[in-house]
Motif scaffolding. Structure first.
Motif, PDB file in Angstrom:
ATOM      1  N   PRO A 255       0.836  -1.206   0.000  1.00 33.12           N
ATOM      2  CA  PRO A 255       0.000   0.000   0.000  1.00 33.12           C
ATOM      3  C   PRO A 255       0.868   1.252   0.000  1.00 33.12           C
ATOM      4  O   PRO A 255       2.016   1.240   0.427  1.00 33.12           O
ATOM      5  CB  PRO A 255      -0.791  -0.121   1.311  1.00 33.12           C
ATOM      6  CG  PRO A 255      -0.739  -1.563   1.672  1.00 33.12           C
ATOM      7  CD  PRO A 255       0.587  -2.068   1.166  1.00 33.12           C
ATOM      8  N   SER A 256       0.304   2.341  -0.487  1.00 32.44           N
ATOM      9  CA  SER A 256       0.984   3.630  -0.420  1.00 32.44           C
ATOM     10  C   SER A 256       0.796   4.228   0.971  1.00 32.44           C
ATOM     11  O   SER A 256      -0.246   4.049   1.601  1.00 32.44           O
ATOM     12  CB  SER A 256       0.400   4.579  -1.467  1.00 32.44           C
ATOM     13  OG  SER A 256       0.814   5.915  -1.246  1.00 32.44           O
ATOM     14  N   THR A 257       1.801   4.960   1.428  1.00 34.91           N
ATOM     15  CA  THR A 257       1.632   5.695   2.682  1.00 34.91           C
ATOM     16  C   THR A 257       0.697   6.885   2.485  1.00 34.91           C
ATOM     17  O   THR A 257       0.274   7.498   3.467  1.00 34.91           O
ATOM     18  CB  THR A 257       2.975   6.229   3.207  1.00 34.91           C
ATOM     19  OG1 THR A 257       3.538   7.130   2.254  1.00 34.91           O
ATOM     20  CG2 THR A 257       3.939   5.094   3.493  1.00 34.91           C
ATOM     21  N   TYR A 258       0.360   7.203   1.228  1.00 40.49           N
ATOM     22  CA  TYR A 258      -0.441   8.392   0.939  1.00 40.49           C
ATOM     23  C   TYR A 258      -1.822   8.031   0.393  1.00 40.49           C
ATOM     24  O   TYR A 258      -2.797   8.029   1.123  1.00 40.49           O
ATOM     25  CB  TYR A 258       0.329   9.292  -0.029  1.00 40.49           C
ATOM     26  CG  TYR A 258      -0.358  10.570  -0.422  1.00 40.49           C
ATOM     27  CD1 TYR A 258      -1.181  11.258   0.468  1.00 40.49           C
ATOM     28  CD2 TYR A 258      -0.179  11.111  -1.689  1.00 40.49           C
ATOM     29  CE1 TYR A 258      -1.811  12.436   0.106  1.00 40.49           C
ATOM     30  CE2 TYR A 258      -0.799  12.301  -2.058  1.00 40.49           C
ATOM     31  CZ  TYR A 258      -1.612  12.956  -1.164  1.00 40.49           C
ATOM     32  OH  TYR A 258      -2.217  14.115  -1.533  1.00 40.49           O
ATOM     33  N   ARG A 259      -1.918   7.693  -0.882  1.00 42.94           N
ATOM     34  CA  ARG A 259      -3.212   7.419  -1.507  1.00 42.94           C
ATOM     35  C   ARG A 259      -3.218   6.046  -2.171  1.00 42.94           C
ATOM     36  O   ARG A 259      -2.226   5.629  -2.756  1.00 42.94           O
ATOM     37  CB  ARG A 259      -3.544   8.487  -2.556  1.00 42.94           C
ATOM     38  CG  ARG A 259      -3.962   9.818  -1.947  1.00 42.94           C
ATOM     39  CD  ARG A 259      -4.219  10.837  -3.029  1.00 42.94           C
ATOM     40  NE  ARG A 259      -4.807  12.051  -2.486  1.00 42.94           N
ATOM     41  CZ  ARG A 259      -4.912  13.188  -3.150  1.00 42.94           C
ATOM     42  NH1 ARG A 259      -4.456  13.261  -4.394  1.00 42.94           N
ATOM     43  NH2 ARG A 259      -5.466  14.248  -2.594  1.00 42.94           N
ATOM     44  N   GLN A 260      -4.403   5.389  -2.106  1.00 39.60           N
ATOM     45  CA  GLN A 260      -4.564   4.073  -2.715  1.00 39.60           C
ATOM     46  C   GLN A 260      -5.288   4.208  -4.051  1.00 39.60           C
ATOM     47  O   GLN A 260      -6.146   5.081  -4.224  1.00 39.60           O
ATOM     48  CB  GLN A 260      -5.361   3.143  -1.795  1.00 39.60           C
ATOM     49  CG  GLN A 260      -4.893   3.140  -0.349  1.00 39.60           C
ATOM     50  CD  GLN A 260      -3.389   3.011  -0.192  1.00 39.60           C
ATOM     51  OE1 GLN A 260      -2.803   2.042  -0.643  1.00 39.60           O
ATOM     52  NE2 GLN A 260      -2.773   3.994   0.451  1.00 39.60           N
ATOM     53  N   LEU A 261      -4.942   3.339  -4.990  1.00 40.06           N
ATOM     54  CA  LEU A 261      -5.584   3.364  -6.296  1.00 40.06           C
ATOM     55  C   LEU A 261      -6.891   2.581  -6.275  1.00 40.06           C
ATOM     56  O   LEU A 261      -7.023   1.566  -5.588  1.00 40.06           O
ATOM     57  CB  LEU A 261      -4.649   2.782  -7.354  1.00 40.06           C
ATOM     58  CG  LEU A 261      -3.375   3.591  -7.631  1.00 40.06           C
ATOM     59  CD1 LEU A 261      -2.579   2.936  -8.747  1.00 40.06           C
ATOM     60  CD2 LEU A 261      -3.714   5.030  -8.004  1.00 40.06           C
ATOM     61  N   PHE A 262      -7.833   3.059  -7.047  1.00 40.51           N
ATOM     62  CA  PHE A 262      -9.145   2.433  -7.174  1.00 40.51           C
ATOM     63  C   PHE A 262      -8.999   1.064  -7.832  1.00 40.51           C
ATOM     64  O   PHE A 262      -8.353   0.933  -8.868  1.00 40.51           O
ATOM     65  CB  PHE A 262     -10.050   3.341  -8.008  1.00 40.51           C
ATOM     66  CG  PHE A 262     -11.447   2.840  -8.193  1.00 40.51           C
ATOM     67  CD1 PHE A 262     -12.194   2.388  -7.114  1.00 40.51           C
ATOM     68  CD2 PHE A 262     -12.029   2.835  -9.450  1.00 40.51           C
ATOM     69  CE1 PHE A 262     -13.497   1.939  -7.290  1.00 40.51           C
ATOM     70  CE2 PHE A 262     -13.324   2.394  -9.638  1.00 40.51           C
ATOM     71  CZ  PHE A 262     -14.059   1.939  -8.549  1.00 40.51           C
ATOM     72  N   LEU A 263      -9.587   0.062  -7.219  1.00 39.13           N
ATOM     73  CA  LEU A 263      -9.476  -1.304  -7.740  1.00 39.13           C
ATOM     74  C   LEU A 263     -10.540  -1.525  -8.813  1.00 39.13           C
ATOM     75  O   LEU A 263     -11.631  -2.029  -8.542  1.00 39.13           O
ATOM     76  CB  LEU A 263      -9.620  -2.327  -6.609  1.00 39.13           C
ATOM     77  CG  LEU A 263      -9.418  -3.790  -7.011  1.00 39.13           C
ATOM     78  CD1 LEU A 263      -8.023  -4.019  -7.573  1.00 39.13           C
ATOM     79  CD2 LEU A 263      -9.677  -4.713  -5.831  1.00 39.13           C
ATOM     80  N   ASP A 264     -10.210  -1.146 -10.031  1.00 39.76           N
ATOM     81  CA  ASP A 264     -11.098  -1.329 -11.179  1.00 39.76           C
ATOM     82  C   ASP A 264     -10.432  -2.317 -12.124  1.00 39.76           C
ATOM     83  O   ASP A 264      -9.467  -1.981 -12.818  1.00 39.76           O
ATOM     84  CB  ASP A 264     -11.360   0.001 -11.873  1.00 39.76           C
ATOM     85  CG  ASP A 264     -12.420  -0.110 -12.974  1.00 39.76           C
ATOM     86  OD1 ASP A 264     -12.754  -1.248 -13.358  1.00 39.76           O
ATOM     87  OD2 ASP A 264     -12.900   0.944 -13.440  1.00 39.76           O
ATOM     88  N   LEU A 265     -10.948  -3.530 -12.143  1.00 37.45           N
ATOM     89  CA  LEU A 265     -10.357  -4.593 -12.950  1.00 37.45           C
ATOM     90  C   LEU A 265     -11.042  -4.742 -14.301  1.00 37.45           C
ATOM     91  O   LEU A 265     -10.758  -5.684 -15.036  1.00 37.45           O
ATOM     92  CB  LEU A 265     -10.420  -5.925 -12.185  1.00 37.45           C
ATOM     93  CG  LEU A 265      -9.744  -5.917 -10.809  1.00 37.45           C
ATOM     94  CD1 LEU A 265      -9.909  -7.273 -10.124  1.00 37.45           C
ATOM     95  CD2 LEU A 265      -8.269  -5.547 -10.915  1.00 37.45           C
ATOM     96  N   THR A 266     -11.951  -3.802 -14.638  1.00 37.74           N
ATOM     97  CA  THR A 266     -12.587  -3.825 -15.943  1.00 37.74           C
ATOM     98  C   THR A 266     -11.651  -3.211 -16.976  1.00 37.74           C
ATOM     99  O   THR A 266     -10.635  -2.608 -16.642  1.00 37.74           O
ATOM    100  CB  THR A 266     -13.914  -3.045 -15.916  1.00 37.74           C
ATOM    101  OG1 THR A 266     -13.635  -1.652 -15.662  1.00 37.74           O
ATOM    102  CG2 THR A 266     -14.837  -3.575 -14.825  1.00 37.74           C
TER     103      THR A 266
END
Length: 271
Positions: free
Chosen positions: A218-229
């Motif tokens: 994980p990032s210490t700052y922002r997480q990426l949206f889990l879009d697997l489409t």
């Protein structure tokens, strides 16, 4: 047993005035991550920073990063990501001999190996100048092979910025580790490698490479949206920031924990 903490994708950013605002999101997030690490009942033996430490590779970003990490009593080992400037990072983090020694020529790869409580940590440079994707040249792969050959009986964790396995998020895989087959062929020759750990993804994920469990952080700052489409949406989420903890036993047994940032306390004892 060695306990290795992994912080990644910190993205400290300097403004137009060249300074890093102490009230900015990345700074507040890193302070929270450091506090969380220090609150763990068993403190890590070392911390590895798996890239994108600065957002623009500016001197002030690394200088502020170094200061924000100063409360950590254990060794901190930085390595570059595609947002980083190798020479600026090396200049600020030259207090560790292995990091300083990696810079024999300008923009030389930041790659080195260190011992952490009886376990070997091998930090690789997968960055490509001027590009977001990752790659390891023949020279870098030869260095990795030689480095792993030097300690065949020591449990080893290999760290990269770019993960050498597909994530499934379209725009991250477009910035992937290009041609990881060469990397896999080197890893497969060295059975002492018990884990490959990476950053870049801003999420915790688990894959495999040459039969070895491989993880992202994980990032210490922002997480990426889990879009697997497909094509998918490139976006960040409000998910908690975090980091990873890797436990490596002397017999090579390895376990990885993904830890959300926060000073959590036990609610009750359980039996």
């Amino acid at each position: 047993m060695a306990i290795i903490a992994q912080l990644s994708d910190i993205h400290l950013a300097a403004g137009r005035d060249g300074r890093v605002d102490d009230g900015s999101g990345p700074v507040r997030a890193l302070r929270a991550a450091v506090s969380s690490l220090l609150s763990l009942p068993a403190r890590p033996d070392a911390v590895v920073l798996t890239g994108d430490l600065a957002d623009g590779g500016r001197p002030a970003e690394y200088e502020r990063l170094h200061a924000l990490l100063s409360p950590l009593p254990m060794a901190v080992f930085p390595m570059p990501g595609n947002h980083d400037d190798r020479d600026e990072m090396r200049r600020v983090f030259n207090d560790h001999p292995a990091v300083a020694a990696s810079g024999l020529t300008p923009q030389a790869p930041v790659q080195y190996a260190v011992d952490v409580a009886g376990v070997r940590l091998v930090c690789c440079d997968t960055t490509v100048d001027g590009h977001p994707h990752g790659h390891m040249s023949r020279e870098r792969l030869a260095w990795l092979d030689e480095t792993l050959s030097a300690a065949p009986d020591t449990p080893t964790v290999v760290a990269t910025h770019h993960p050498p396995f597909p994530i499934g998020i379209r725009f991250i895989d477009e910035m992937r580790f290009v041609d990881p087959a060469g990397f896999a062929s080197v890893i497969s020759k060295h059975p002492q490698v018990v884990r490959v750990i990476s950053g870049h993804v801003h999420r915790g994920a688990v894959g495999s490479l040459a039969g070895i469990v491989s993880t992202t952080c994980p990032s210490t700052y922002r997480q990426l949206f889990l879009d697997l489409t497909q094509p998918g949406r490139a976006a960040v989420t409000g998910e908690p920031a975090g980091f990873a903890i890797h436990l490596v036993e002397n017999d090579g047994t390895a376990t990885t924990h993904f830890v959300p940032t926060g000073n959590y306390r036990p609610l009750m004892d359980v039996e």
